[in-house]
Design a protein around this motif. Structure first.
Motif, PDB file in Angstrom:
ATOM      1  N   GLN A   1      -6.080 -41.695 -10.734  1.00  0.00           N
ATOM      2  CA  GLN A   1      -6.451 -42.503  -9.565  1.00  0.00           C
ATOM      3  C   GLN A   1      -6.164 -41.732  -8.270  1.00  0.00           C
ATOM      4  O   GLN A   1      -6.936 -41.806  -7.313  1.00  0.00           O
ATOM      5  CB  GLN A   1      -5.672 -43.827  -9.565  1.00  0.00           C
ATOM      6  CG  GLN A   1      -6.128 -44.816 -10.645  1.00  0.00           C
ATOM      7  CD  GLN A   1      -7.599 -45.212 -10.496  1.00  0.00           C
ATOM      8  OE1 GLN A   1      -8.086 -45.430  -9.386  1.00  0.00           O
ATOM      9  NE2 GLN A   1      -8.322 -45.292 -11.611  1.00  0.00           N
ATOM     10  N   ALA A   2      -5.056 -40.983  -8.267  1.00  0.00           N
ATOM     11  CA  ALA A   2      -4.720 -40.173  -7.075  1.00  0.00           C
ATOM     12  C   ALA A   2      -5.802 -39.135  -6.826  1.00  0.00           C
ATOM     13  O   ALA A   2      -6.168 -38.866  -5.688  1.00  0.00           O
ATOM     14  CB  ALA A   2      -3.366 -39.500  -7.277  1.00  0.00           C
TER      15      ALA A   2
ATOM     16  N   GLU B   1      -8.206 -38.639  -3.516  1.00  0.00           N
ATOM     17  CA  GLU B   1      -8.322 -37.340  -2.809  1.00  0.00           C
ATOM     18  C   GLU B   1      -9.748 -36.796  -2.894  1.00  0.00           C
ATOM     19  O   GLU B   1      -9.977 -35.624  -2.618  1.00  0.00           O
ATOM     20  CB  GLU B   1      -7.352 -36.324  -3.420  1.00  0.00           C
ATOM     21  CG  GLU B   1      -5.897 -36.661  -3.248  1.00  0.00           C
ATOM     22  CD  GLU B   1      -5.350 -36.286  -1.888  1.00  0.00           C
ATOM     23  OE1 GLU B   1      -5.944 -35.435  -1.219  1.00  0.00           O
ATOM     24  OE2 GLU B   1      -4.334 -36.887  -1.484  1.00  0.00           O
ATOM     25  N   LYS B   2     -10.667 -37.644  -3.327  1.00  0.00           N
ATOM     26  CA  LYS B   2     -12.092 -37.268  -3.445  1.00  0.00           C
ATOM     27  C   LYS B   2     -12.340 -36.205  -4.524  1.00  0.00           C
ATOM     28  O   LYS B   2     -13.307 -35.457  -4.442  1.00  0.00           O
ATOM     29  CB  LYS B   2     -12.668 -36.769  -2.106  1.00  0.00           C
ATOM     30  CG  LYS B   2     -12.423 -37.680  -0.927  1.00  0.00           C
ATOM     31  CD  LYS B   2     -13.322 -38.889  -0.981  1.00  0.00           C
ATOM     32  CE  LYS B   2     -13.075 -39.833   0.197  1.00  0.00           C
ATOM     33  NZ  LYS B   2     -13.373 -41.209  -0.110  1.00  0.00           N
ATOM     34  N   VAL B   3     -11.444 -36.139  -5.491  1.00  0.00           N
ATOM     35  CA  VAL B   3     -11.676 -35.235  -6.627  1.00  0.00           C
ATOM     36  C   VAL B   3     -12.257 -36.090  -7.749  1.00  0.00           C
ATOM     37  O   VAL B   3     -11.539 -36.789  -8.452  1.00  0.00           O
ATOM     38  CB  VAL B   3     -10.362 -34.557  -7.090  1.00  0.00           C
ATOM     39  CG1 VAL B   3     -10.603 -33.719  -8.334  1.00  0.00           C
ATOM     40  CG2 VAL B   3      -9.805 -33.697  -5.978  1.00  0.00           C
ATOM     41  N   PHE B   4     -13.574 -36.060  -7.871  1.00  0.00           N
ATOM     42  CA  PHE B   4     -14.230 -36.923  -8.858  1.00  0.00           C
ATOM     43  C   PHE B   4     -14.575 -36.166 -10.139  1.00  0.00           C
ATOM     44  O   PHE B   4     -15.260 -36.678 -11.003  1.00  0.00           O
ATOM     45  CB  PHE B   4     -15.496 -37.539  -8.250  1.00  0.00           C
ATOM     46  CG  PHE B   4     -15.205 -38.440  -7.084  1.00  0.00           C
ATOM     47  CD1 PHE B   4     -14.514 -39.627  -7.275  1.00  0.00           C
ATOM     48  CD2 PHE B   4     -15.586 -38.105  -5.809  1.00  0.00           C
ATOM     49  CE1 PHE B   4     -14.218 -40.464  -6.203  1.00  0.00           C
ATOM     50  CE2 PHE B   4     -15.301 -38.931  -4.727  1.00  0.00           C
ATOM     51  CZ  PHE B   4     -14.615 -40.110  -4.928  1.00  0.00           C
TER      52      PHE B   4
ATOM     53  N   ASP C   1     -13.190 -49.603 -10.435  1.00  0.00           N
ATOM     54  CA  ASP C   1     -14.152 -49.882  -9.363  1.00  0.00           C
ATOM     55  C   ASP C   1     -14.331 -48.674  -8.455  1.00  0.00           C
ATOM     56  O   ASP C   1     -15.425 -48.353  -8.020  1.00  0.00           O
ATOM     57  CB  ASP C   1     -13.660 -51.078  -8.514  1.00  0.00           C
ATOM     58  CG  ASP C   1     -13.783 -52.368  -9.294  1.00  0.00           C
ATOM     59  OD1 ASP C   1     -14.504 -52.350 -10.314  1.00  0.00           O
ATOM     60  OD2 ASP C   1     -13.157 -53.362  -8.890  1.00  0.00           O
ATOM     61  N   TYR C   2     -13.190 -48.027  -8.175  1.00  0.00           N
ATOM     62  CA  TYR C   2     -13.215 -46.907  -7.232  1.00  0.00           C
ATOM     63  C   TYR C   2     -14.157 -45.809  -7.731  1.00  0.00           C
ATOM     64  O   TYR C   2     -14.942 -45.246  -6.971  1.00  0.00           O
ATOM     65  CB  TYR C   2     -11.794 -46.352  -7.062  1.00  0.00           C
ATOM     66  CG  TYR C   2     -11.626 -45.537  -5.800  1.00  0.00           C
ATOM     67  CD1 TYR C   2     -11.204 -46.132  -4.615  1.00  0.00           C
ATOM     68  CD2 TYR C   2     -11.897 -44.177  -5.791  1.00  0.00           C
ATOM     69  CE1 TYR C   2     -11.064 -45.397  -3.451  1.00  0.00           C
ATOM     70  CE2 TYR C   2     -11.758 -43.427  -4.636  1.00  0.00           C
ATOM     71  CZ  TYR C   2     -11.340 -44.045  -3.463  1.00  0.00           C
ATOM     72  OH  TYR C   2     -11.206 -43.314  -2.326  1.00  0.00           O
TER      73      TYR C   2
ATOM     74  N   VAL D   1     -18.360 -42.357  -6.928  1.00  0.00           N
ATOM     75  CA  VAL D   1     -19.042 -41.192  -7.516  1.00  0.00           C
ATOM     76  C   VAL D   1     -20.526 -41.326  -7.212  1.00  0.00           C
ATOM     77  O   VAL D   1     -21.107 -42.409  -7.335  1.00  0.00           O
ATOM     78  CB  VAL D   1     -18.794 -41.131  -9.044  1.00  0.00           C
ATOM     79  CG1 VAL D   1     -19.610 -40.005  -9.666  1.00  0.00           C
ATOM     80  CG2 VAL D   1     -17.324 -40.897  -9.313  1.00  0.00           C
ATOM     81  N   LYS D   2     -21.125 -40.208  -6.812  1.00  0.00           N
ATOM     82  CA  LYS D   2     -22.523 -40.278  -6.373  1.00  0.00           C
ATOM     83  C   LYS D   2     -23.429 -40.740  -7.514  1.00  0.00           C
ATOM     84  O   LYS D   2     -23.218 -40.340  -8.665  1.00  0.00           O
ATOM     85  CB  LYS D   2     -22.961 -38.909  -5.869  1.00  0.00           C
ATOM     86  CG  LYS D   2     -22.176 -38.502  -4.631  1.00  0.00           C
ATOM     87  CD  LYS D   2     -22.896 -37.517  -3.782  1.00  0.00           C
ATOM     88  CE  LYS D   2     -22.164 -37.371  -2.459  1.00  0.00           C
ATOM     89  NZ  LYS D   2     -22.755 -36.470  -1.535  1.00  0.00           N
ATOM     90  N   PRO D   3     -24.426 -41.567  -7.192  1.00  0.00           N
ATOM     91  CA  PRO D   3     -25.268 -42.131  -8.258  1.00  0.00           C
ATOM     92  C   PRO D   3     -25.954 -41.066  -9.108  1.00  0.00           C
ATOM     93  O   PRO D   3     -26.131 -41.247 -10.314  1.00  0.00           O
ATOM     94  CB  PRO D   3     -26.290 -42.977  -7.496  1.00  0.00           C
ATOM     95  CG  PRO D   3     -26.078 -42.729  -6.059  1.00  0.00           C
ATOM     96  CD  PRO D   3     -24.760 -42.091  -5.867  1.00  0.00           C
TER      97      PRO D   3
END
Lengths: 292, 423
Positions: free
Chosen positions: B330-331, B335-338, B350-351, B356-358
């Motif tokens: 989750q962290a 930090e935008k590390v998908f 949910d996050y 994450v881009k479609p």
């Protein structure tokens, strides 16, 4: 001070340090030879003595034979390249640059060799990059686009050697320049009065007067060039294919990096040790005779 | 009465002493971790100080590049140096390390509350050897066909769904020096060119071994695949025949390449507009049929020689659970590390679904059904694979023109390695 032959003090002083050197040199050598006679592979806990079988396999190993050739070419190109570049730049500076400008040039020329080899390798690797490197961009300006020197089997070794020459050739230039400054000016002036051309002054008078120190430089570079691992590993990892795979690189690949065949790698190391000892002794004797 | 009380007190004290002793001996001041840099670990380091304070164990992480990390951990384990208590292991060397006894089965030391079963089934599969889990995944994934949506739209081309269509599109979009049709890994290594070549070999009908379990990757199908892979370098940037994965990614991110097949986590790298000139211009799809999608996983395992006693192994297990836990995943998202996700709970969160881009979500849905392990899961694989990598690099760079001979020699090398292992 001492009556030679009547005191054992020299042995007392030399003995302990010689013993330490003997242990430090002998123990790893004996261990390497012992390992070379086995079939030890890191993955397996046990091993047997196979005596000279590793040596037999090496003699028919295509990559090993290629590595000998690559190492020989590397040695010749980097030693000759560094010494010749060093002499050429030193002569130019000695003739044309004087005073504080010469001192400033010396500081600049010495900078590349102060860079750690790995840093130098990375800098040049980025510069060589065909898509994003400055060399590719500069060559692109004059219409040359296929500039993947490190990926070209015919050019890769020379592209890496250029980095080595860049580091050591410029450093040697400073040394040769300082050596030239120590020479007495009279013989050079006498030659010029006799209408000798500049190249003749250096080829027939100045450089022969520096024969001893120059030979020492060649020997230093020969030993240094044997330790090319870091530069080649960072820039090409031995590729493209096996085009820049030197003996130390191949021994590393077999012993640690690739398959953990430490006995096979140790056989290569022992062979390299014997070969370099023999070759260096031979060259040393030949040079000593020549100097006499 | 006093005597009875005294006896009872002694009995209680006697029973408690081993526990006290155990608690005292379980104070592990330092754990050394041999790792490979990943975005997930970078995020983890931000909360490492808290963990160290909580656990009383200082964590020292040494990072190496992929090939060096493999070599270094192999050397550390095989020589019984045991300098590291935790190794970074991947699908390519888990069989080697597990069969040699260099890493220990993980679940005994992995806290139950860290929920190992929450890891995605594919990740658990690559983290296991003979159905025993050996590492907890940090990163993993399979393959995407990365394609430039803008270039395809401009040329009026649909997304290629077959290998033949892909080859045709690569040729159509190849327009050097502004755009190259293709880029792929060419540099030697079981995790480099062999990794990327293997799906091609399998797609052409090749197999790693025959029915007698003998090396068979020198078959005509494998030769055909190698020829195709080598030919595609004609449409790649100069020098691509020696590219590693990072070079390939940089070429694609610089906007000079139309197609690339690479690992799914790298999609995140493409969408980072501060470093990528192709953010929001890239599409992600399954590799064109019949190419399989190469599944992989990297993670942390406990070193058998570095963590000799139970206490150190428990401390190592706790650290691994922390580094690969739900909170860490989750962290990473925060930090935008998908890219570095491995758990079902993360994907369902949910996050993840919202951020994450479609196009990446669509690609994941597309590629997951064709994901499988494409390497040869053998303890000898690193040796066999690395040797094959040199042979392939020679072919790709043109120093070896005879493809059947190159593959024959590599297959013979593999056979020798297997026979040595049997002895």
């Amino acid at each position: 001070m001492f009556n030679r032959g009547k005191t054992s003090l020299p042995y007392l002083f030399l003995g302990p340090s010689l013993l330490v050197m003997l242990v430090l040199g002998l123990v790893p050598t004996v261990a390497a030879i012992n390992l070379a006679l086995k079939n030890r592979v890191l993955r397996y806990p046990d091993s047997d003595y196979v005596w000279l079988r590793n040596l037999e396999r090496l003699m028919s190993d295509r990559r090993f034979l290629n590595a000998i050739e690559v190492s020989a070419v590397w040695e010749v190109v980097t030693v000759l390249g560094a010494v010749m570049v060093g002499i050429a730049i030193a002569v130019y500076l000695f003739e044309n640059v004087h005073g504080k400008w010469r001192q400033a040039m010396c500081v600049l020329l010495i900078t590349p060799v102060l860079l750690p080899r790995v840093s130098a390798a990375f800098i040049w690797k980025f510069m060589y990059s065909p898509l994003t490197g400055i060399l590719g961009w500069l060559l692109g300006l004059v219409g040359i686009h296929d500039t993947a020197f490190l990926s070209d089997p015919a050019l890769a070794l020379y592209a890496v050697a250029l980095v080595d020459i860049w580091q050591w050739g410029l450093f040697f230039a400073v040394i040769v320049l300082k050596l030239l400054e120590t020479l007495p000016p009279e013989p050079l002036e006498a030659a010029r009065l006799d209408y000798a051309r500049t190249w003749q002054v250096y080829a027939y008078i100045a450089l022969p007067m520096l024969k001893g120190p120059l030979i020492s430089l060649v020997f230093i570079k020969m030993v240094e060039s044997l330790r090319s691992f870091d530069l080649i590993y960072v820039m090409t990892k031995g590729g493209p294919g096996v085009a820049t795979e030197t003996l130390d690189m191949y021994a590393y690949a077999q012993g640690i990096g690739l398959s953990g065949k430490v006995s096979y790698a140790s056989t290569m190391a022992v062979l390299m040790m014997i070969a370099t000892t023999l070759i260096f002794t031979l060259i040393w004797k030949r040079v000593s005779k020549w100097e006499d | 009465m006093n005597k009875i009380c005294l006896g009872a007190a002694c009995a209680v004290l006697g029973a408690a002493l081993p526990l006290v002793a155990s608690a005292q001996s379980c104070n592990v001041p330092v754990l050394k971790v041999l790792a490979q840099k990943s975005l997930g670990l970078t995020v983890m380091e931000k909360s490492l100080a808290d963990y160290q304070k909580r656990s009383g164990t200082r964590i020292e992480i040494s990072y190496f590049g992929e090939n060096d990390r493999r070599a270094k951990s192999r050397l550390d384990a095989a020589t019984k140096a045991g300098s590291y208590q935790v190794y970074y292991v991947d699908e390519a060397n888990v069989a080697e390390f597990a069969s040699a006894g260099w890493i220990v089965p993980l679940l005994k030391y992995f806290p139950k509350e860290a929920d190992y079963d929450d890891f995605l089934p594919g990740r658990r599969a690559v983290a296991s050897y003979k159905d025993v889990a050996y590492f907890a995944p940090l990163i993993g994934g399979s393959d995407f066909l990365f394609y430039r949506r803008d270039l395809l739209e401009k040329a009026g081309l649909p997304v290629p769904r077959t290998l033949d269509e892909l080859v045709a599109d690569i040729k159509k979009l190849h327009s050097p020096p502004s755009v190259y049709g293709w880029v792929a890994r060419g540099q030697r290594g079981s995790g480099m060119n062999v990794w990327r070549w293997a799906p091609f070999m399998l797609a052409q009908g090749g197999q790693w071994t025959d029915k007698n379990n003998q090396p068979a990757f020198n078959s005509p199908a494998a030769v055909k695949a190698t020829q195709l892979y080598a030919d595609l370098f004609k449409y790649a940037p100069p020098g691509a025949a020696t590219y590693d994965w990072s070079n390939a990614l940089e070429a694609f991110r610089s906007g000079k390449v139309a197609f690339m097949i690479e690992s799914t986590p790298f999609a995140d790298w493409m969408e980072d507009s501060s470093k990528s000139s192709v953010a929001d211009k890239v599409g992600y799809a399954r590799p064109p049929a019949p190419l399989p999608s190469a599944a992989y996983g990297h993670g942390l395992a406990i070193s058998a020689v570095g963590a000799k006693d139970e206490c150190t192994r428990q401390a190592a297990g706790k650290f691994i659970a922390f580094a690969t836990g739900k909170e860490q995943e989750q962290a990473r998202l925060r930090e935008k590390v998908f890219s570095d996700y491995n758990r079902s709970s993360t994907i369902q969160s949910d996050y993840f679904q919202k951020n994450v881009k479609p196009q990446i979500l669509a690609g994941l849905k597309d590629t997951t059904p064709v994901s499988k392990l494409t390497i040869w899961p053998s303890p000898q694989w690193p040796d066999i694979g690395d040797n094959l990598g040199v042979a392939l690099e020679e072919v790709f760079t043109g120093t070896q023109k005879d493809i059947p001979r190159a593959l024959d020699e590599a297959a013979q090398y593999a056979q020798d390695a297997m026979e040595h292992a049997r002895k």
